[in-house]
Every structure is written in structure tokens, then in C-alpha cells.
Design a protein around this motif. Structure first.
Motif, PDB file in Angstrom:
ATOM      1  N   ALA A  18       0.915  -1.398  -0.248  1.00 40.44           N
ATOM      2  CA  ALA A  18      -0.053   0.055   0.050  1.00 40.44           C
ATOM      3  C   ALA A  18       0.767   0.913   0.250  1.00 40.44           C
ATOM      4  N   GLU A  19       2.506   1.203   1.135  1.00 42.91           N
ATOM      5  CA  GLU A  19       3.128   2.325   1.267  1.00 42.91           C
ATOM      6  C   GLU A  19       3.475   2.895  -0.868  1.00 42.91           C
ATOM      7  N   GLU A  20       3.820   1.526  -1.160  1.00 40.88           N
ATOM      8  CA  GLU A  20       4.680   1.445  -2.271  1.00 40.88           C
ATOM      9  C   GLU A  20       3.721   2.102  -3.318  1.00 40.88           C
ATOM     10  N   LEU A  21       2.113   1.564  -3.356  1.00 41.09           N
ATOM     11  CA  LEU A  21       1.208   1.911  -4.449  1.00 41.09           C
ATOM     12  C   LEU A  21       1.193   3.696  -4.057  1.00 41.09           C
ATOM     13  N   ASP A  22       1.035   3.658  -2.608  1.00 42.94           N
ATOM     14  CA  ASP A  22       0.888   5.570  -2.192  1.00 42.94           C
ATOM     15  C   ASP A  22       1.793   6.375  -3.123  1.00 42.94           C
ATOM     16  N   GLY A  23       3.226   5.619  -3.505  1.00 45.90           N
ATOM     17  CA  GLY A  23       4.613   6.140  -3.358  1.00 45.90           C
ATOM     18  C   GLY A  23       4.332   6.599  -5.468  1.00 45.90           C
ATOM     19  N   MET A  24       4.314   5.717  -5.968  1.00 50.87           N
ATOM     20  CA  MET A  24       3.552   5.112  -7.822  1.00 50.87           C
ATOM     21  C   MET A  24       2.942   6.244  -7.450  1.00 50.87           C
ATOM     22  N   PHE A  25       2.213   6.435  -7.269  1.00 51.55           N
ATOM     23  CA  PHE A  25       0.471   7.383  -7.704  1.00 51.55           C
ATOM     24  C   PHE A  25       0.897   8.265  -7.056  1.00 51.55           C
ATOM     25  N   SER A  26       1.405   8.930  -6.409  1.00 47.76           N
ATOM     26  CA  SER A  26       1.814   9.993  -6.465  1.00 47.76           C
ATOM     27  C   SER A  26       2.921  11.340  -7.531  1.00 47.76           C
ATOM     28  N   GLN A  27       4.055   9.669  -7.565  1.00 45.99           N
ATOM     29  CA  GLN A  27       5.310   9.768  -8.532  1.00 45.99           C
ATOM     30  C   GLN A  27       4.684  10.376 -10.430  1.00 45.99           C
ATOM     31  N   VAL A  28       3.139   9.139 -10.639  1.00 48.81           N
ATOM     32  CA  VAL A  28       2.649  10.265 -11.379  1.00 48.81           C
ATOM     33  C   VAL A  28       1.719  10.957 -11.249  1.00 48.81           C
ATOM     34  N   GLY A  29       0.952  11.450 -10.463  1.00 50.03           N
ATOM     35  CA  GLY A  29       0.128  12.416 -10.120  1.00 50.03           C
ATOM     36  C   GLY A  29      -1.096  11.770  -9.872  1.00 50.03           C
ATOM     37  N   ILE A  30      -1.121  11.046  -9.602  1.00 51.29           N
ATOM     38  CA  ILE A  30      -2.837  10.593  -9.671  1.00 51.29           C
ATOM     39  C   ILE A  30      -2.900  10.109  -8.303  1.00 51.29           C
ATOM     40  N   THR A  31      -4.464  10.600  -7.640  1.00 49.83           N
ATOM     41  CA  THR A  31      -4.843  10.288  -6.576  1.00 49.83           C
ATOM     42  C   THR A  31      -5.985   8.962  -6.427  1.00 49.83           C
ATOM     43  N   LEU A  32      -5.630   8.139  -5.418  1.00 48.69           N
ATOM     44  CA  LEU A  32      -6.226   7.170  -4.986  1.00 48.69           C
ATOM     45  C   LEU A  32      -7.909   7.987  -4.390  1.00 48.69           C
ATOM     46  N   ASP A  33      -8.777   7.395  -5.232  1.00 47.66           N
ATOM     47  CA  ASP A  33     -10.078   8.070  -4.241  1.00 47.66           C
ATOM     48  C   ASP A  33     -10.654   7.547  -3.569  1.00 47.66           C
ATOM     49  N   HIS A  34     -11.008   6.130  -3.844  1.00 50.84           N
ATOM     50  CA  HIS A  34     -12.426   5.186  -2.476  1.00 50.84           C
ATOM     51  C   HIS A  34     -11.893   4.058  -2.713  1.00 50.84           C
ATOM     52  N   VAL A  35     -11.755   3.370  -1.515  1.00 52.09           N
ATOM     53  CA  VAL A  35     -10.994   1.121  -1.018  1.00 52.09           C
ATOM     54  C   VAL A  35     -12.669   0.739  -0.703  1.00 52.09           C
ATOM     55  N   ILE A  36     -12.877   0.455  -1.741  1.00 50.90           N
ATOM     56  CA  ILE A  36     -13.652  -0.496  -1.646  1.00 50.90           C
ATOM     57  C   ILE A  36     -13.980  -1.347  -0.586  1.00 50.90           C
ATOM     58  N   ASN A  37     -14.310  -2.155   0.320  1.00 47.72           N
ATOM     59  CA  ASN A  37     -13.808  -3.166   1.300  1.00 47.72           C
ATOM     60  C   ASN A  37     -15.254  -3.463   1.378  1.00 47.72           C
ATOM     61  N   LEU A  38     -15.256  -4.538   0.882  1.00 48.45           N
ATOM     62  CA  LEU A  38     -16.202  -6.266   0.672  1.00 48.45           C
ATOM     63  C   LEU A  38     -15.767  -6.991   1.839  1.00 48.45           C
ATOM     64  N   THR A  39     -17.340  -6.846   2.731  1.00 46.88           N
ATOM     65  CA  THR A  39     -17.111  -7.389   4.179  1.00 46.88           C
ATOM     66  C   THR A  39     -18.239  -8.983   4.237  1.00 46.88           C
ATOM     67  N   VAL A  40     -17.753 -10.044   4.456  1.00 51.31           N
ATOM     68  CA  VAL A  40     -17.931 -11.399   4.444  1.00 51.31           C
ATOM     69  C   VAL A  40     -17.652 -12.180   5.333  1.00 51.31           C
ATOM     70  N   LYS A  41     -18.893 -13.110   6.161  1.00 54.75           N
ATOM     71  CA  LYS A  41     -19.063 -13.474   7.258  1.00 54.75           C
ATOM     72  C   LYS A  41     -17.610 -15.040   6.816  1.00 54.75           C
ATOM     73  N   ASN A  42     -16.694 -15.234   7.911  1.00 54.35           N
ATOM     74  CA  ASN A  42     -15.956 -16.776   7.628  1.00 54.35           C
ATOM     75  C   ASN A  42     -16.033 -16.855   6.668  1.00 54.35           C
ATOM     76  N   GLU A  43     -17.308 -17.975   7.614  1.00 56.25           N
ATOM     77  CA  GLU A  43     -17.997 -19.497   7.262  1.00 56.25           C
ATOM     78  C   GLU A  43     -17.854 -19.517   5.859  1.00 56.25           C
ATOM     79  N   GLU A  44     -19.010 -18.029   4.967  1.00 55.59           N
ATOM     80  CA  GLU A  44     -19.301 -18.007   3.774  1.00 55.59           C
ATOM     81  C   GLU A  44     -18.210 -18.744   2.834  1.00 55.59           C
ATOM     82  N   VAL A  45     -17.296 -17.546   3.299  1.00 56.87           N
ATOM     83  CA  VAL A  45     -15.744 -17.824   2.463  1.00 56.87           C
ATOM     84  C   VAL A  45     -15.617 -18.956   1.899  1.00 56.87           C
ATOM     85  N   VAL A  46     -15.058 -19.898   3.184  1.00 50.97           N
ATOM     86  CA  VAL A  46     -14.888 -21.091   3.785  1.00 50.97           C
ATOM     87  C   VAL A  46     -16.001 -21.525   2.145  1.00 50.97           C
TER      88      VAL A  46
END
Ligand code: ADP
Length: 182
Positions: free
Chosen positions: A90-118
Motif C-alpha cells: 500500500a505504501e509503495e502504491l501511494d508512492g507510485m500514484f504520487s509519482q505520476v500525479g494521480i490520486t486514490l479516491d476509494h477503497v471498496i472493502n467487501l465484508t463477508v463472514k468467515n464461514e461463507e468465505v470458506v
């Protein structure tokens, strides 16, 4: 727009990422797909990555960062799916983005119960979906990837979405979550 799709293995990231990228005309970059392609082609990176993937371990950060750096477009919105998976990435990605002058807008965090995932992963039946590897991938997620939730929360970019329910219902929730912050 530039966004990340985050969530445990089996959360449905790939399916939702594809739909979301199409709607918002983003380039969809799936780290898992890139790696499987590299393995199939037997490239140098693929040969290095294969063993980690088969065991459900993470591929080393340095390899992943090099792989992603190569495919980030400068002139087009992007949706990253499966990357970053560690705070270091994530830190490396922040660096890559700022190097080329683009911003990260959204981090979509999908939440799912452990049993469902298995259950979902066992039904999927990909080569790395045997029970032992699934357990390992979930442990690796908890230890190495879950800390990203806090990382992006602190940046004010986290959009958590309930990943349980139909594909359409979840896609609708993602849209609502994004529009609330647009
Ligand atoms: P899943 O989301 O079901 O775990 P992926 O297709 O995203 O499946 O990833 C498959 C495998 O590829 C992972 O188990 C891991 O070994 C490797 N991998 C994918 N993305 C990364 C990443 N960002 N860092 C390290 N390894 C990765």
C-alpha cells in the motif's frame, strides 16, 4: 477515478471489480489474473510466484510491486483488485500514484463472514482452493491484508460494503457507497 477492491479471498472481489470497472470505465487490474497468466507463460516472475500461490502464501512484495508498476496507466482511471495485500504494498502504491500525479479516491472493502468465505472457495474449485490452502489464505489475509482496513480508514478512503447477498444487491450497495463520497 482510481479505486481499490479489498476483501478476503472468496469475498467476490473479482466479480464485483469487473462490473464496477465496466460501469465507471476503469481499467480493471487483477493481481491474481496477472500472476496466473505469468505462471501459464512460465515467465521468470511466474516461475518465482508459482510456489507461493500453490501454498496460499503471498508472493513477495518486491515482485508484486514490479508487476503492478508496469501496468498502471497514467492517463486512465484504474480499479485494482487483489493489490495491495500488505501495508508495504500500500505504501509503495501511494508512492507510485504520487509519482505520476494521480490520486486514490476509494477503497471498496467487501465484508463477508468467515464461514461463507470458506464455503464459496470450496465450491469454486480453483487449483489453489483445497481445504488446507484455503485455511492458509484466510490466515494470511487476517495477518497481512486486514491491517489495510485501518490504513485506508485513516486516509478517509475506506468504503465498507456488506458482501453478503446476490451479485446485483452487492453491486448496488457499492454504487451507493461510492456516490455518497463522490
Ligand atoms: P483470492 O482473492 O481468492 O485469494 P487471487 O486471485 O486474488 O485470489 O490471488 C491468488 C494468489 O495470488 C494469492 O493466494 C497469492 O498467492 C497471490 N497474490 C495475488 N495478489 C497478490 C498480492 N498483491 N501480493 C502477494 N501475493 C498475491
Amino acid at each position: 477515478m482510481n479505486a481499490i477492491m479489498l476483501g478476503p479471498p472468496g469475498a467476490g472481489k473479482g466479480t464485483q471489480a469487473e462490473m464496477f470497472a465496466r460501469n465507471w470505465k476503469l481499467k480493471h487490474i487483477s493481481s491474481g489474473e496477472l500472476l496466473r497468466q505469468a505462471v501459464k507463460e512460465k515467465s521468470e516472475l511466474g516461475q518465482k510466484a508459482q510456489g507461493y500461490m500453490e501454498k496460499g502464501e503471498l508472493v513477495p512484495d518486491s515482485l508484486m510491486v514490479a508487476l503492478i508498476r508496469d501496468v498502471i496507466p497514467r492517463d486512465h482511471g484504474v480499479l485494482l483488485d487483489g493489490f495491495p495485500r500488505t501495508v508495504c504494498q500500500a505504501e509503495e502504491l501511494d508512492g507510485m500514484f504520487s509519482q505520476v500525479g494521480i490520486t486514490l479516491d476509494h477503497v471498496i472493502n467487501l465484508t463477508v463472514k468467515n464461514e461463507e468465505v470458506v464455503e464459496r472457495l470450496s465450491l469454486r474449485g480453483r487449483e489453489d482452493d483445497d481445504p488446507q490452502t484455503i485455511r492458509n489464505r484466510l490466515e494470511v489475509y487476517e495477518a497481512q491484508t486486514a491491517p489495510l482496513i485501518r490504513y485506508y480508514e485513516t486516509q478517509g478512503k475506506l468504503r465498507s460494503v456488506d458482501g453478503m447477498g446476490s451479485i446485483e444487491a452487492i453491486a448496488g450497495r457499492i454504487e451507493t457507497g461510492i456516490r455518497a463520497h463522490a
